[in-house]
Scaffold this active site. Sequence first.
Site, PDB file in Angstrom:
ATOM      1  N   CYS A 174      69.285 -25.955  60.961  1.00 32.22           N
ATOM      2  CA  CYS A 174      70.245 -26.028  62.202  1.00 32.22           C
ATOM      3  C   CYS A 174      71.518 -26.128  61.806  1.00 32.22           C
ATOM      4  O   CYS A 174      72.003 -26.460  60.650  1.00 32.22           O
ATOM      5  CB  CYS A 174      69.678 -27.322  62.898  1.00 32.22           C
ATOM      6  SG  CYS A 174      70.289 -29.100  61.854  1.00 32.22           S
TER       7      CYS A 174
ATOM      8  N   SER B 125      71.687 -38.242  59.748  1.00 33.60           N
ATOM      9  CA  SER B 125      71.122 -39.350  60.475  1.00 33.60           C
ATOM     10  C   SER B 125      71.908 -40.747  60.352  1.00 33.60           C
ATOM     11  O   SER B 125      71.140 -41.981  60.353  1.00 33.60           O
ATOM     12  CB  SER B 125      69.524 -39.579  60.049  1.00 33.60           C
ATOM     13  OG  SER B 125      69.505 -39.829  58.740  1.00 33.60           O
TER      14      SER B 125
ATOM     15  N   CYS C 249      63.728 -33.388  68.225  1.00 32.92           N
ATOM     16  CA  CYS C 249      64.974 -32.609  68.290  1.00 32.92           C
ATOM     17  C   CYS C 249      64.707 -31.154  68.820  1.00 32.92           C
ATOM     18  O   CYS C 249      63.687 -30.502  68.563  1.00 32.92           O
ATOM     19  CB  CYS C 249      65.417 -32.330  66.918  1.00 32.92           C
ATOM     20  SG  CYS C 249      67.108 -31.244  67.064  1.00 32.92           S
TER      21      CYS C 249
ATOM     22  N   SER D  59      65.765 -38.970  53.730  1.00 36.81           N
ATOM     23  CA  SER D  59      66.310 -38.062  54.732  1.00 36.81           C
ATOM     24  C   SER D  59      66.709 -36.609  54.015  1.00 36.81           C
ATOM     25  O   SER D  59      67.457 -36.675  52.971  1.00 36.81           O
ATOM     26  CB  SER D  59      67.703 -38.633  55.067  1.00 36.81           C
ATOM     27  OG  SER D  59      68.420 -37.531  55.566  1.00 36.81           O
ATOM     28  N   SER D  60      65.711 -35.588  54.331  1.00 35.41           N
ATOM     29  CA  SER D  60      66.004 -34.191  53.748  1.00 35.41           C
ATOM     30  C   SER D  60      67.367 -33.611  53.535  1.00 35.41           C
ATOM     31  O   SER D  60      67.788 -33.512  52.475  1.00 35.41           O
ATOM     32  CB  SER D  60      64.968 -33.427  54.347  1.00 35.41           C
ATOM     33  OG  SER D  60      65.267 -32.047  53.730  1.00 35.41           O
TER      34      SER D  60
ATOM     35  N   GLU E 239      58.313 -33.105  59.567  1.00 40.43           N
ATOM     36  CA  GLU E 239      58.894 -32.103  60.531  1.00 40.43           C
ATOM     37  C   GLU E 239      57.796 -30.713  60.076  1.00 40.43           C
ATOM     38  O   GLU E 239      57.354 -30.224  60.824  1.00 40.43           O
ATOM     39  CB  GLU E 239      60.198 -31.636  60.241  1.00 40.43           C
ATOM     40  CG  GLU E 239      60.485 -30.486  61.026  1.00 40.43           C
ATOM     41  CD  GLU E 239      61.940 -29.724  60.603  1.00 40.43           C
ATOM     42  OE1 GLU E 239      62.865 -30.794  60.331  1.00 40.43           O
ATOM     43  OE2 GLU E 239      62.031 -28.627  60.946  1.00 40.43           O
TER      44      GLU E 239
ATOM     45  N   THR F   3      64.166 -27.439  59.381  1.00 31.81           N
ATOM     46  CA  THR F   3      65.574 -27.320  59.716  1.00 31.81           C
ATOM     47  C   THR F   3      66.422 -27.830  58.837  1.00 31.81           C
ATOM     48  O   THR F   3      67.700 -27.627  59.169  1.00 31.81           O
ATOM     49  CB  THR F   3      65.705 -28.036  61.145  1.00 31.81           C
ATOM     50  OG1 THR F   3      65.347 -29.548  60.918  1.00 31.81           O
ATOM     51  CG2 THR F   3      64.924 -27.297  62.247  1.00 31.81           C
TER      52      THR F   3
HETATM   53  S1  SF4 Z   1      69.343 -32.423  61.521  1.00 33.18           S
HETATM   54 FE1  SF4 Z   1      69.709 -33.052  63.751  1.00 33.18          FE
HETATM   55  S2  SF4 Z   1      70.350 -31.171  64.957  1.00 33.18           S
HETATM   56 FE2  SF4 Z   1      69.392 -30.565  62.833  1.00 33.18          FE
HETATM   57  S3  SF4 Z   1      67.174 -30.266  63.462  1.00 33.18           S
HETATM   58 FE3  SF4 Z   1      67.494 -32.185  62.722  1.00 33.18          FE
HETATM   59  S4  SF4 Z   1      67.651 -33.674  64.158  1.00 33.18           S
HETATM   60 FE4  SF4 Z   1      68.047 -31.683  64.931  1.00 33.18          FE
END
Ligand code: SF4
Length: 334
Positions: free
Chosen positions: A215, A288, A117, A243-244, A147, A185
């Site tokens: 984000c 996601s 991303c 999924s965080s 990440e 993020t």
């Molecule tokens: S949640 Fe979505 S927009 Fe935010 S950093 Fe992850 S992939 Fe990118």
Amino acid sequence: MSSAIPLNVGIARSADSAGAGKRVLLAEPRGYCAGVDRAVETVERTLEKHGAPIYVRKEIVHNRHVVETLRDRGVVFVDETDEVPEGAVLVFSAHGVSPAVHEAAAARSLHTIDATCPLVTKVHQEAKRFARDDFDILLIGHEGHEEVEGTSGEAPEHVQLVDGPAAVDDVHVRDENKVIWLSQTTLSVDETMETVQRLRERFPKLQDPPSDDICYATQNRQVAVKAMAPECDLVIVVGSRNSSNSVRLVEVALNAGARAAHLVDYAREVDPDWLSGVTTVGITSGASVPEILVRGVLDLLAEHGYGEVQPVTTANETLVFALPRELRTASARR
Ligand code: SF4
């Protein structure tokens, strides 16, 4: 941290839903963010262009349904580059990879396509820039998350992981005048601010990131859940356990006043006992999560008498990211 401006948070009850009337509050925004949309499309276009099998390092995005659907279409998910045959096509996931992973892929002559991303790439650039200026970088994030591994790998000599407020006491820096915090993020905005406050008590000259690292999508989904949670007897978050941002939505819902909150991948995981004595159910989904999975939960709830659905809208999202360059032409021809 910026926060979205509430657009439609007046949660009214219709006349016939007052009292015991069952209803659903549906958070907006929810589900796919621009980075996930781009990553999934990147894999789909790569499959079209190169044919199966193609390889993806780690889960392209943290969602069971997405991964299983792509696996059925010929995508092979691997943990590391050494599992990929020499010269094959390998896609890097939305969560990003360290320079060491790029080097390992090059050493095997892999044809790589990077679905990281752009908002994760931005944090990588910040890490590189502040490492060049010889800062100690305090990276707030969850140990073991892909990440965080990717971002740390940009400047391993300068980055320390701070996994929540309780970890602040263990932080040591070389020069208290050259310390900056960055973050994963997909964290809880509130918990991150608590960590930052504790860090600042220890290091008063702590610098903030040049712009928000958590984000827009993570922030917007948390704002929407906060708006509806106080009205909810139960919040169902559609999302996967790894999924965080989805897991954070459960925490945010509970902290904002929901009486109960659960995470489910699929409608079939909703336990009917959860609905006992429940009037208002809040629904949201992680960044996601395809909308079809939310529809499944809505259909199930309708079968249990929760047919009235009210949106709770706190932001409108319009951001779209371009595909990786090597796929743009193929996409434009469609
Ligand atoms: S949640 Fe979505 S927009 Fe935010 S950093 Fe992850 S992939 Fe990118």
